[in-house]
Design an enzyme around this catalytic site. Structure first.
Site, PDB file in Angstrom:
ATOM      1  N   TYR A   3       0.853  -1.193   0.000  1.00 54.51           N
ATOM      2  CA  TYR A   3       0.000   0.000   0.000  1.00 54.51           C
ATOM      3  C   TYR A   3       0.884   1.235   0.000  1.00 54.51           C
ATOM      4  O   TYR A   3       1.768   1.379   0.846  1.00 54.51           O
ATOM      5  CB  TYR A   3      -0.887  -0.013   1.248  1.00 54.51           C
ATOM      6  CG  TYR A   3      -1.818   1.168   1.382  1.00 54.51           C
ATOM      7  CD1 TYR A   3      -2.934   1.300   0.563  1.00 54.51           C
ATOM      8  CD2 TYR A   3      -1.598   2.140   2.349  1.00 54.51           C
ATOM      9  CE1 TYR A   3      -3.799   2.375   0.702  1.00 54.51           C
ATOM     10  CE2 TYR A   3      -2.454   3.222   2.502  1.00 54.51           C
ATOM     11  CZ  TYR A   3      -3.557   3.331   1.664  1.00 54.51           C
ATOM     12  OH  TYR A   3      -4.410   4.395   1.812  1.00 54.51           O
ATOM     13  N   ASP A  10       9.354   2.810  -0.326  1.00 49.08           N
ATOM     14  CA  ASP A  10       8.325   3.450   0.488  1.00 49.08           C
ATOM     15  C   ASP A  10       8.660   3.121   1.936  1.00 49.08           C
ATOM     16  O   ASP A  10       8.353   2.037   2.432  1.00 49.08           O
ATOM     17  CB  ASP A  10       6.945   2.915   0.099  1.00 49.08           C
ATOM     18  CG  ASP A  10       5.821   3.509   0.935  1.00 49.08           C
ATOM     19  OD1 ASP A  10       6.102   4.119   1.989  1.00 49.08           O
ATOM     20  OD2 ASP A  10       4.652   3.326   0.562  1.00 49.08           O
ATOM     21  N   LYS A  34       4.634   9.902   8.779  1.00 44.40           N
ATOM     22  CA  LYS A  34       4.447  10.616  10.052  1.00 44.40           C
ATOM     23  C   LYS A  34       5.556  10.403  11.073  1.00 44.40           C
ATOM     24  O   LYS A  34       5.707  11.197  11.995  1.00 44.40           O
ATOM     25  CB  LYS A  34       3.096  10.233  10.657  1.00 44.40           C
ATOM     26  CG  LYS A  34       2.947   8.747  10.972  1.00 44.40           C
ATOM     27  CD  LYS A  34       1.522   8.384  11.330  1.00 44.40           C
ATOM     28  CE  LYS A  34       0.603   8.368  10.144  1.00 44.40           C
ATOM     29  NZ  LYS A  34       0.899   7.326   9.125  1.00 44.40           N
TER      30      LYS A  34
END
Length: 356
Positions: A73, A168, A196
Site C-alpha cells: 500500500y 516506500d 508521520k
C-alpha cells in the site's frame, strides 16, 4: 521533550504558508540519516509523499509505467490502488471504485519476493517502466520481510533497465534503523518516501533522493508540487526532537529486544494453546499470522484464518490491549513501551488464545 518543544513553537504560530528555518534543520537531519537522500521535499502525509515520488520518477525517466507489489500500500492515490494492502485488503475490496481505468493502466503488479516476476515485467515492457515501488519490509499485508537477495535483485534489475528504485519507508523509516530499511539491509534506492514518523506522529511526509533526480522538482526543475501546510513549524519541531531522541545510544537495541520478546511470547502462547501461527519482527516492527506459514507474499498472507484473528483482536481489547485491527497490518513498538507492557500483553494473549 517533544510536547514541551511543540508548546513553545505553538506560541510563534501554527503555519505560515511559507518556508521556515525549521524545515532546513529537519531536512539536514533527514539527509544525514538516510543513505539515498541528498535533497528532500516535505509534504503532509505518506500518501502525498508517494504521489510526489510517482510524478517525480515519471518526469525524470520520461516513462509512465510503474511496478508495484501485490498487497503493498502506497497511499490512496489512484495509480496505487491496484492490488493494494492495508484497509483495501482488510475489507476485501476490489480495486477501488471511483478510480478511472486510465489511472491504473500503467500500473503493473508482481508478487512480493518474486524477482523473476519483476524480470518478466521488464522484458515484456522494455524501455517503458519508470520505477519499481515497494515497501522494503511489507507492513500493509501484515509483517512480511524480504527474502535474502530480493532487494539486491530489484536494485540490479532497475539499473539494468534504466528504471528507478523507490523505497516506500513510510513504515520502515527510522523504525528499523536510523537510516531506515535501506541502512538496515544495505541497499540504496534512488528515491525514498517517508511519513508521520519524521514528524513525531504529526501530519507530515517527505520524499527525497539523489540530487540529480530531485532537481526535477520546482522551483529547481519543471515538475510541480506544492502544499500550503507542507513543512509547517509544528510538524518540523516534533520531527526534530523525535529524531534527536532516536540518536540516543541503545535505542534500536532496546526496540529489538522488547519486540522480539513480544513476538516470541505470543507465538509461544499460540503453540501452547494449539493454534497454528507464525510471525517475526525487525527492530520496532512486527507481525503474527494465524497460519502455519511461511508467509513470503500477500498470497501466503491470505491463507490466514482472519475470523480467528478477529476473535483474537476483540479478546485482546477486552484485556486492555489494542492491536492493529487487521490481520493485514503490521504492529509497532515504541520507546514508550516497557518490559512490563510486553509481559502484560503476552499474558493477555495467552488468556485470549485459550478461549478462542
Amino acid at each position: 521533550m517533544v510536547n514541551a518543544a511543540l508548546i513553545e513553537t505553538l506560541k510563534k504560530g501554527t503555519s505560515f504558508g511559507a518556508p521556515c528555518v525549521l524545515e532546513n534543520v529537519l531536512a539536514e537531519m533527514v539527509i544525514s540519516a538516510v543513505p539515498s537522500i541528498e535533497m528532500v521535499r516535505f509534504v503532509n502525509s505518506g500518501t502525498e509523499a508517494c504521489m510526489g515520488a510517482l510524478r517525480l520518477v515519471r518526469a525524470y525517466t520520461g516513462r509512465e509505467k510503474i511496478i508495484k507489489f501485490e498487497g503493498c500500500y502506497h497511499g490512496h492515490a489512484d495509480s496505487f490502488l491496484v492490488k493494494a494492502g492495508s484497509g483495501v485488503a482488510t475489507l476485501g475490496l476490489p480495486d477501488s471504485p471511483g478510480v478511472p481505468k486510465g489511472a491504473t493502466y500503467e500500473t503493473l503488479t508482481a508478487p512480493y519476493n518474486d524477482a523473476e516476476a519483476v524480470k518478466k515485467l521488464f522484458e515484456d515492457n522494455k524501455g517503458e517502466i519508470a520505477a519499481v515501488f515497494l515497501e522494503p519490509v511489507v507492513g500493509n499485508a501484515g509483517f512480511i520481510p524480504p527474502q535474502p537477495g530480493f532487494l539486491n535483485a530489484l536494485r540490479d534489475l532497475t539499473k539494468q533497465n534504466g528504471a528507478l528504485l523507490v523505497f516506500d519507508e513510510v513504515m520502515t523509516g527510522f523504525r528499523l534503523a536510523y537510516g531506515g530499511a535501506q541502512e538496515y539491509f544495505g541497499i540504496t534506492p534512488d528515491v525514498t518516501t517517508m511519513g508521520k514518523i519524521i514528524g513525531g506522529g504529526l501530519p507530515v511526509g517527505a520524499y527525497g533522493g539523489r540530487r540529480y533526480i530531485m532537481e526535477m522538482v520546482a522551483p529547481a526543475g519543471p515538475m510541480y508540487q506544492a502544499g500550503t501546510l507542507s513543512g509547517n513549524p509544528l510538524a518540523m519541531t516534533a520531527g526534530i526532537h523525535t529524531l534527536k531522541r532516536l540518536t540516543e545510544p541503545g535505542t534500536y537495541e532496546y526496540l529489538d529486544k522488547i519486540t522480539g520478546d513480544l513476538v516470541h511470547g505470543i507465538l509461544d502462547a499460540g503453540a501452547k494453546t494449539g493454534h497454528e501461527m507464525c510471525g517475526g519482527h525487525i527492530r520496532g516492527m512486527f507481525g503474527v499470522f494465524f497460519t502455519g506459514g511461511p508467509v513470503h507474499n500477500f498470497g501466503d498472507a491470505k491463507k490466514s484464518d482472519t475470523e480467528k484473528f478477529g476473535r483474537f483482536y476483540r479478546g485482546m481489547l477486552e484485556e486492555g490491549v489494542y492491536l492493529a485491527p487487521s490481520q493485514f497490518e503490521a504492529g509497532f513498538t515504541s520507546l514508550a513501551h516497557t518490559s512490563q507492557d510486553i509481559e502484560k500483553t503476552i499474558e493477555a494473549a495467552e488468556k485470549v488464545l485459550k478461549r478462542i
